[in-house]
Design a protein around this motif. Sequence first.
Motif, PDB file in Angstrom:
ATOM      1  N   ARG A  87       0.818  -1.215   0.000  1.00 11.17           N
ATOM      2  CA  ARG A  87       0.000   0.000   0.000  1.00 11.17           C
ATOM      3  C   ARG A  87       0.857   1.273   0.000  1.00 11.17           C
ATOM      4  NH1 ARG A  87      -5.168   0.681  -1.460  1.00 11.17           N
ATOM      5  NH2 ARG A  87      -6.455  -1.067  -0.842  1.00 11.17           N
ATOM      6  N   GLY A  88       2.167   1.129   0.246  1.00  9.30           N
ATOM      7  CA  GLY A  88       3.036   2.304   0.312  1.00  9.30           C
ATOM      8  C   GLY A  88       2.710   3.194   1.488  1.00  9.30           C
ATOM      9  N   LEU A  89       2.406   2.582   2.622  1.00 12.78           N
ATOM     10  CA  LEU A  89       1.972   3.324   3.807  1.00 12.78           C
ATOM     11  C   LEU A  89       3.167   3.830   4.615  1.00 12.78           C
ATOM     12  CD1 LEU A  89      -0.892   0.906   4.905  1.00 12.78           C
ATOM     13  CD2 LEU A  89      -1.111   3.061   3.642  1.00 12.78           C
ATOM     14  N   SER A  90       2.928   4.854   5.369  1.00 13.12           N
ATOM     15  CA  SER A  90       3.932   5.457   6.240  1.00 13.12           C
ATOM     16  C   SER A  90       4.216   4.563   7.445  1.00 13.12           C
ATOM     17  CB  SER A  90       3.396   6.808   6.722  1.00 13.12           C
ATOM     18  OG  SER A  90       4.016   7.223   7.902  1.00 13.12           O
ATOM     19  N   ALA A  91       5.388   4.724   8.007  1.00  9.25           N
ATOM     20  CA  ALA A  91       5.737   4.008   9.237  1.00  9.25           C
ATOM     21  C   ALA A  91       4.847   4.449  10.392  1.00  9.25           C
ATOM     22  CB  ALA A  91       7.205   4.239   9.583  1.00  9.25           C
ATOM     23  N   LYS A  92       4.183   5.580  10.234  1.00  9.36           N
ATOM     24  CA  LYS A  92       3.298   6.102  11.284  1.00  9.36           C
ATOM     25  C   LYS A  92       1.850   5.684  11.085  1.00  9.36           C
ATOM     26  CE  LYS A  92       6.240  10.011  12.268  1.00  9.36           C
ATOM     27  NZ  LYS A  92       6.359  11.450  12.369  1.00  9.36           N
ATOM     28  N   THR A  93       1.586   4.795  10.139  1.00  8.67           N
ATOM     29  CA  THR A  93       0.217   4.321   9.907  1.00  8.67           C
ATOM     30  C   THR A  93      -0.253   3.542  11.124  1.00  8.67           C
ATOM     31  OG1 THR A  93       0.552   4.229   7.527  1.00  8.67           O
ATOM     32  CG2 THR A  93      -1.245   2.885   8.422  1.00  8.67           C
ATOM     33  N   GLY A  94      -1.442   3.874  11.598  1.00  4.47           N
ATOM     34  CA  GLY A  94      -1.998   3.215  12.776  1.00  4.47           C
ATOM     35  C   GLY A  94      -2.916   2.066  12.404  1.00  4.47           C
ATOM     36  N   TYR A  95      -2.658   0.914  13.019  1.00  2.42           N
ATOM     37  CA  TYR A  95      -3.502  -0.276  12.861  1.00  2.42           C
ATOM     38  C   TYR A  95      -4.228  -0.513  14.172  1.00  2.42           C
ATOM     39  CZ  TYR A  95      -1.238  -1.489   8.473  1.00  2.42           C
ATOM     40  OH  TYR A  95      -0.790  -1.473   7.180  1.00  2.42           O
ATOM     41  N   TRP A  96      -5.538  -0.683  14.101  1.00  2.74           N
ATOM     42  CA  TRP A  96      -6.323  -0.985  15.288  1.00  2.74           C
ATOM     43  C   TRP A  96      -6.452  -2.497  15.391  1.00  2.74           C
ATOM     44  CZ3 TRP A  96     -10.789  -3.295  17.117  1.00  2.74           C
ATOM     45  CH2 TRP A  96     -11.213  -2.898  18.387  1.00  2.74           C
ATOM     46  N   VAL A  97      -5.868  -3.050  16.443  1.00  2.00           N
ATOM     47  CA  VAL A  97      -5.923  -4.486  16.727  1.00  2.00           C
ATOM     48  C   VAL A  97      -6.564  -4.612  18.104  1.00  2.00           C
ATOM     49  CG1 VAL A  97      -4.562  -6.601  16.984  1.00  2.00           C
ATOM     50  CG2 VAL A  97      -3.799  -4.815  15.391  1.00  2.00           C
ATOM     51  N   CYS A  98      -7.704  -5.280  18.166  1.00  2.00           N
ATOM     52  CA  CYS A  98      -8.527  -5.272  19.382  1.00  2.00           C
ATOM     53  C   CYS A  98      -7.773  -5.670  20.644  1.00  2.00           C
ATOM     54  CB  CYS A  98      -9.778  -6.119  19.195  1.00  2.00           C
ATOM     55  SG  CYS A  98      -9.459  -7.860  18.887  1.00  2.00           S
ATOM     56  N   ALA A  99      -6.940  -6.673  20.589  1.00  2.00           N
ATOM     57  CA  ALA A  99      -6.247  -7.139  21.798  1.00  2.00           C
ATOM     58  C   ALA A  99      -5.393  -6.039  22.422  1.00  2.00           C
ATOM     59  CB  ALA A  99      -5.376  -8.348  21.477  1.00  2.00           C
ATOM     60  N   TYR A 100      -4.766  -5.242  21.595  1.00  2.00           N
ATOM     61  CA  TYR A 100      -3.886  -4.175  22.082  1.00  2.00           C
ATOM     62  C   TYR A 100      -4.647  -2.891  22.384  1.00  2.00           C
ATOM     63  CZ  TYR A 100      -0.425  -7.282  19.951  1.00  2.00           C
ATOM     64  OH  TYR A 100       0.328  -8.365  19.610  1.00  2.00           O
ATOM     65  N   ALA A 101      -5.766  -2.671  21.713  1.00  2.00           N
ATOM     66  CA  ALA A 101      -6.497  -1.410  21.833  1.00  2.00           C
ATOM     67  C   ALA A 101      -7.576  -1.423  22.905  1.00  2.00           C
ATOM     68  CB  ALA A 101      -7.124  -1.048  20.490  1.00  2.00           C
ATOM     69  N   ASN A 102      -8.202  -2.568  23.117  1.00  2.00           N
ATOM     70  CA  ASN A 102      -9.252  -2.658  24.133  1.00  2.00           C
ATOM     71  C   ASN A 102      -8.646  -2.803  25.520  1.00  2.00           C
ATOM     72  OD1 ASN A 102     -11.585  -2.484  22.563  1.00  2.00           O
ATOM     73  ND2 ASN A 102     -11.608  -4.675  22.151  1.00  2.00           N
ATOM     74  N   ARG A 103      -9.375  -2.327  26.496  1.00  2.00           N
ATOM     75  CA  ARG A 103      -8.969  -2.531  27.898  1.00  2.00           C
ATOM     76  C   ARG A 103      -9.510  -3.899  28.303  1.00  2.00           C
ATOM     77  NH1 ARG A 103      -9.995   3.658  30.039  1.00  2.00           N
ATOM     78  NH2 ARG A 103      -8.135   4.452  28.991  1.00  2.00           N
ATOM     79  N   GLN A 104      -8.640  -4.875  28.287  1.00  2.00           N
ATOM     80  CA  GLN A 104      -9.039  -6.267  28.464  1.00  2.00           C
ATOM     81  C   GLN A 104      -9.741  -6.536  29.797  1.00  2.00           C
ATOM     82  OE1 GLN A 104      -8.903  -8.581  26.007  1.00  2.00           O
ATOM     83  NE2 GLN A 104      -8.156  -6.909  24.735  1.00  2.00           N
ATOM     84  N   HIS A 105      -9.409  -5.773  30.830  1.00  2.00           N
ATOM     85  CA  HIS A 105     -10.026  -5.995  32.145  1.00  2.00           C
ATOM     86  C   HIS A 105     -11.369  -5.283  32.286  1.00  2.00           C
ATOM     87  CE1 HIS A 105      -6.340  -7.903  33.440  1.00  2.00           C
ATOM     88  NE2 HIS A 105      -5.686  -6.893  32.913  1.00  2.00           N
ATOM     89  N   ALA A 106     -11.699  -4.424  31.323  1.00  2.00           N
ATOM     90  CA  ALA A 106     -12.947  -3.664  31.409  1.00  2.00           C
ATOM     91  C   ALA A 106     -14.042  -4.224  30.515  1.00  2.00           C
ATOM     92  CB  ALA A 106     -12.682  -2.202  31.036  1.00  2.00           C
ATOM     93  N   LEU A 107     -13.720  -5.240  29.748  1.00  2.00           N
ATOM     94  CA  LEU A 107     -14.731  -5.816  28.863  1.00  2.00           C
ATOM     95  C   LEU A 107     -15.772  -6.544  29.697  1.00  2.00           C
ATOM     96  CD1 LEU A 107     -12.448  -7.216  26.027  1.00  2.00           C
ATOM     97  CD2 LEU A 107     -13.724  -5.083  26.049  1.00  2.00           C
TER      98      LEU A 107
END
Length: 192
Positions: A87-107
């Motif tokens: 895709r020719g994306l920047s090194a600063k491109t943000g990927y949302w991955v649920c395990a890392y983004a969600n607060r696992q203890h608050a689900l």
Amino acid sequence: RSMTLAQLLHVHHYAVGHSHAWGVEAAKINLYNINEWIIKPATRDANSALVEHLTSKPLLASWFVSHWWGELVDKFLQSVRKHVAVRGLSAKTGYWVCAYANRQHALTAPLDVTSDARASSCFKVLQAVHFQVLFVLNSSPTPSCTAMPLSRIWCAFECAMCLDRATPSFDVAAICDKEVELVTSGLTTAEI
């Protein structure tokens, strides 16, 4: 809350460095392992998301990643690497991955399941990234585990929400043996 490829690699590097203590081969680490050994212990006291511990600057997501937690993390990272390159994306491109983004203890239930899935954090992020999705299909030596995201209800929901759009950006990374093949929606910048 999203992560760059470099941040994802940093977490994997840490996991590989500690895998012997956890009794698993580094090449067999999956996201279930990382959740139990890294994410939950690191975020328990602060009831935070792991990404909140990796940077003080929030990064808006550009891409939502739909995948199965049981895939090998090194193969997952190969998929993200390939996506960035093709895709020719920047090194600063943000990927949302649920395990890392969600607060696992608050689900309150697995993956923020609510009576209306459109009220979930997953759907809100899909909207925020304008339904740009990287869908990672795993390979497996066990035929019953190949392409597991196709059998996961949340992955099916995420796909359905994107494919319901007039012009979805739905890229598919297929892990085939040692290679990752990427199918993109529309032309990439290199193809124009």
